[in-house]
Design a protein around this motif. Structure first.
Motif, mmCIF file in Angstrom:
data_model
loop_
_atom_site.group_PDB
_atom_site.id
_atom_site.type_symbol
_atom_site.label_atom_id
_atom_site.label_comp_id
_atom_site.label_asym_id
_atom_site.label_seq_id
_atom_site.Cartn_x
_atom_site.Cartn_y
_atom_site.Cartn_z
ATOM 1 N N THR A 94 32.269 35.265 46.605
ATOM 2 C CA THR A 94 32.165 34.392 45.614
ATOM 3 C C THR A 94 33.233 33.444 45.256
ATOM 4 N N THR A 95 33.094 32.622 44.291
ATOM 5 C CA THR A 95 34.102 31.751 43.982
ATOM 6 C C THR A 95 34.738 32.287 42.903
ATOM 7 N N VAL A 96 34.141 33.364 42.168
ATOM 8 C CA VAL A 96 34.885 33.794 40.949
ATOM 9 C C VAL A 96 35.482 35.179 41.010
ATOM 10 N N THR A 97 35.488 35.552 42.240
ATOM 11 C CA THR A 97 36.102 36.976 42.378
ATOM 12 C C THR A 97 37.597 36.883 42.080
ATOM 13 N N LYS A 98 38.152 37.826 41.420
ATOM 14 C CA LYS A 98 39.602 37.726 41.142
ATOM 15 C C LYS A 98 40.406 39.007 41.783
ATOM 16 N N TYR A 99 39.567 40.210 42.163
ATOM 17 C CA TYR A 99 40.137 41.303 42.469
ATOM 18 C C TYR A 99 39.877 41.811 43.995
ATOM 19 N N CYS A 100 40.529 42.474 44.721
ATOM 20 C CA CYS A 100 40.012 42.842 45.974
ATOM 21 C C CYS A 100 39.118 43.970 46.063
ATOM 22 N N GLY A 101 39.245 44.586 44.924
ATOM 23 C CA GLY A 101 38.221 45.809 45.354
ATOM 24 C C GLY A 101 37.663 46.572 43.703
ATOM 25 N N ASP A 102 37.059 47.662 43.692
ATOM 26 C CA ASP A 102 36.820 48.246 42.307
ATOM 27 C C ASP A 102 37.969 48.776 41.634
ATOM 28 N N THR A 103 38.842 49.550 42.556
ATOM 29 C CA THR A 103 39.878 50.026 42.112
ATOM 30 C C THR A 103 41.044 49.070 41.423
ATOM 31 N N CYS A 104 41.226 47.864 41.775
ATOM 32 C CA CYS A 104 41.986 46.702 41.292
ATOM 33 C C CYS A 104 41.499 46.258 40.167
ATOM 34 N N ALA A 105 40.180 46.263 39.970
ATOM 35 C CA ALA A 105 39.533 45.468 38.946
ATOM 36 C C ALA A 105 39.440 46.688 37.612
ATOM 37 N N LYS A 106 39.345 47.831 38.001
ATOM 38 C CA LYS A 106 39.601 48.954 37.119
ATOM 39 C C LYS A 106 40.989 49.201 36.592
ATOM 40 N N ARG A 107 41.891 48.678 37.338
ATOM 41 C CA ARG A 107 43.379 48.999 36.882
ATOM 42 C C ARG A 107 43.580 47.687 35.993
ATOM 43 N N ASN B 286 26.808 32.873 51.896
ATOM 44 C CA ASN B 286 27.551 33.020 53.098
ATOM 45 C C ASN B 286 28.807 32.451 53.101
ATOM 46 N N ILE B 287 29.432 32.190 51.528
ATOM 47 C CA ILE B 287 30.682 31.675 51.446
ATOM 48 C C ILE B 287 31.364 32.766 51.510
ATOM 49 N N LYS B 288 32.847 32.354 52.217
ATOM 50 C CA LYS B 288 33.731 33.343 52.467
ATOM 51 C C LYS B 288 35.008 32.589 52.300
ATOM 52 N N VAL B 289 35.773 33.079 50.958
ATOM 53 C CA VAL B 289 36.957 32.348 50.245
ATOM 54 C C VAL B 289 38.003 33.431 50.613
ATOM 55 N N SER B 290 39.245 32.822 51.139
ATOM 56 C CA SER B 290 40.294 33.508 51.322
ATOM 57 C C SER B 290 41.183 33.930 49.640
ATOM 58 N N ARG B 291 41.245 34.664 48.961
ATOM 59 C CA ARG B 291 41.829 34.742 47.974
ATOM 60 C C ARG B 291 43.181 35.718 47.622
ATOM 61 N N ILE B 292 43.677 35.924 46.611
ATOM 62 C CA ILE B 292 44.835 36.631 46.431
ATOM 63 C C ILE B 292 44.316 37.592 45.256
ATOM 64 N N CYS B 293 44.303 38.796 45.244
ATOM 65 C CA CYS B 293 44.004 39.839 44.162
ATOM 66 C C CYS B 293 45.018 39.391 42.900
ATOM 67 N N GLN B 294 44.680 39.341 41.892
ATOM 68 C CA GLN B 294 45.404 39.148 40.644
ATOM 69 C C GLN B 294 46.076 40.581 40.118
ATOM 70 N N ASN B 295 45.730 41.523 40.911
ATOM 71 C CA ASN B 295 46.464 42.700 40.548
ATOM 72 C C ASN B 295 47.379 43.317 41.405
ATOM 73 N N CYS B 296 47.167 43.139 42.682
ATOM 74 C CA CYS B 296 48.060 43.918 43.620
ATOM 75 C C CYS B 296 48.606 42.834 44.827
#
Length: 119
Positions: free
Chosen positions: A22-35, A4-14
């Motif tokens: 989660t606390t380890v999420t780096k990208y906003c979505g699948d497309t940014c992760a693939k890029r 139930n954690i909701k953390v505001s993050r900045i995408c490392q790609n865009c």
């Protein structure tokens, strides 16, 4: 595992703000992760290519460092000068060389080292 954690993050790609679950999420979505993955793979390929090229460039110097007698072309590449300059050094007497035939001029490795220590 989601929580139930909701953390505001900045995408490392865009560089867009997104809400991560989660606390380890780096990208906003699948497309940014693939890029980002493709960029990492491209950098990895460039790095390995550069290392292979560097290895091939340094290989002749390693072979020349072991030889006792060098040709004019090999001595020139070892000194990073032109072959004409090497011939000029031989004709001036700065570099000792043995003329075995018309096209068989050999330079002793110790003579090359001796010339370098004199200057």
């Amino acid at each position: 595992m989601s929580s139930n954690i909701k953390v505001s993050r900045i995408c490392q790609n865009c560089n867009q703000v997104f809400v991560a679950r989660t606390t380890v999420t780096k990208y906003c979505g699948d497309t940014c992760a693939k890029r980002a993955y493709k960029v990492r793979q491209r950098k990895k390929k460039i790095k390995t290519s550069y290392e292979e090229t560097l290895k091939l460039k340094l290989q002749p110097y390693e072979v020349l460092a072991v030889k006792d007698y060098l040709t004019v072309k090999e001595a020139a590449s070892l000194l990073s000068i032109s072959t004409r300059t090497t011939y000029r050094l031989i004709n001036n007497g700065c570099l000792e060389a043995v003329n075995l035939s018309d096209r068989l001029i050999r330079i002793k490795r110790s003579a090359l080292d001796k010339m370098l220590t004199q200057f």
